[in-house]
Design a protein around this motif. Structure first.
Motif, PDB file in Angstrom:
ATOM      1  N   HIS A 185      -9.807   9.737 -44.442  1.00  0.00           N
ATOM      2  CA  HIS A 185      -9.045   8.730 -43.717  1.00  0.00           C
ATOM      3  C   HIS A 185      -9.273   7.379 -44.373  1.00  0.00           C
ATOM      4  N   ILE A 186      -8.194   6.718 -44.692  1.00  0.00           N
ATOM      5  CA  ILE A 186      -8.300   5.398 -45.308  1.00  0.00           C
ATOM      6  C   ILE A 186      -7.550   4.416 -44.417  1.00  0.00           C
ATOM      7  N   ASP A 233       5.415  10.661 -44.023  1.00  0.00           N
ATOM      8  CA  ASP A 233       5.221   9.375 -43.360  1.00  0.00           C
ATOM      9  C   ASP A 233       5.574   9.527 -41.883  1.00  0.00           C
ATOM     10  N   ASP A 234       4.551   9.565 -41.037  1.00  0.00           N
ATOM     11  CA  ASP A 234       4.707   9.700 -39.582  1.00  0.00           C
ATOM     12  C   ASP A 234       5.676  10.813 -39.198  1.00  0.00           C
ATOM     13  N   ALA A 235       5.511  11.968 -39.825  1.00  0.00           N
ATOM     14  CA  ALA A 235       6.398  13.098 -39.583  1.00  0.00           C
ATOM     15  C   ALA A 235       6.266  13.676 -38.181  1.00  0.00           C
ATOM     16  N   PHE A 236       5.147  13.415 -37.500  1.00  0.00           N
ATOM     17  CA  PHE A 236       4.911  14.008 -36.179  1.00  0.00           C
ATOM     18  C   PHE A 236       4.960  12.972 -35.060  1.00  0.00           C
ATOM     19  N   LEU A 237       5.553  11.845 -35.307  1.00  0.00           N
ATOM     20  CA  LEU A 237       5.506  10.719 -34.377  1.00  0.00           C
ATOM     21  C   LEU A 237       6.125  11.023 -33.017  1.00  0.00           C
ATOM     22  N   GLN A 238       7.239  11.731 -32.974  1.00  0.00           N
ATOM     23  CA  GLN A 238       7.910  12.013 -31.701  1.00  0.00           C
ATOM     24  C   GLN A 238       7.413  13.287 -31.019  1.00  0.00           C
ATOM     25  N   LEU A 239       6.457  13.970 -31.637  1.00  0.00           N
ATOM     26  CA  LEU A 239       5.965  15.210 -31.066  1.00  0.00           C
ATOM     27  C   LEU A 239       4.914  14.929 -29.994  1.00  0.00           C
ATOM     28  N   HIS A 259      -0.685   5.143 -36.633  1.00  0.00           N
ATOM     29  CA  HIS A 259      -1.195   5.544 -35.324  1.00  0.00           C
ATOM     30  C   HIS A 259      -2.497   6.324 -35.482  1.00  0.00           C
ATOM     31  N   LYS A 260      -3.570   5.839 -34.872  1.00  0.00           N
ATOM     32  CA  LYS A 260      -4.861   6.513 -34.988  1.00  0.00           C
ATOM     33  C   LYS A 260      -4.798   7.955 -34.514  1.00  0.00           C
ATOM     34  N   SER A 261      -4.083   8.213 -33.443  1.00  0.00           N
ATOM     35  CA  SER A 261      -4.004   9.575 -32.907  1.00  0.00           C
ATOM     36  C   SER A 261      -3.395  10.537 -33.930  1.00  0.00           C
TER      37      SER A 261
END
Length: 130
Positions: free
Chosen positions: A127-128, A81-87, A114-116
């Motif tokens: 993608h859902i 769940d949003d594991a790469f958010l701060q990258l 986040h779409k990105s």
């Protein structure tokens, strides 16, 4: 006795790949404090002094290494769940590529608002939008 050394080694390899070799070794102390060794100069740093993005990369590598050690024949399902958010964009793309190509996961569910982040996994993924 066998789990901790395998976990440290596996996490170090993943971390090295995701940080372009900046950090290549880690140790988890008895009090669960994480220490990293920098490739250049061999300086040992505490994880608490890392940037938010590097900290997220570290714990992504640690969680993935735990799954790989527990499931040596392949991870049946990996949920993130949003594991790469701060990258930053480059690290997020590298982490997504690593996840798809080298994680050993048979199926990956990556949740994000986040779409990105959703676009990191390319056209071959489903993608859902909710």
């Amino acid at each position: 006795k066998d789990f901790a050394p395998a976990l440290n080694e596996r996490t170090g390899k993943i971390l090295s790949m995701l940080t372009n070799g900046k950090y290549n070794e880690l140790k988890i102390a008895d009090d669960y404090k994480v220490m990293l060794r920098e490739q250049e100069g061999g300086q040992i740093v505490s994880a608490e002094y890392l940037s938010g993005g590097t900290y997220d990369v570290l714990y992504f590598a640690l969680r993935l290494a735990i799954a790989q050690v527990l499931f040596p024949g392949g991870i049946p399902l990996l949920i993130l769940d949003d594991a790469f958010l701060q990258l930053d964009d480059a690290r997020a793309a590298a982490a997504a590529t690593f996840l798809l190509e080298s994680s050993g996961a048979e199926q990956i569910l990556y949740f994000t608002c986040h779409k990105s982040q959703g676009c990191l996994f390319g056209d071959g993924s489903n993608h859902i939008l909710l």
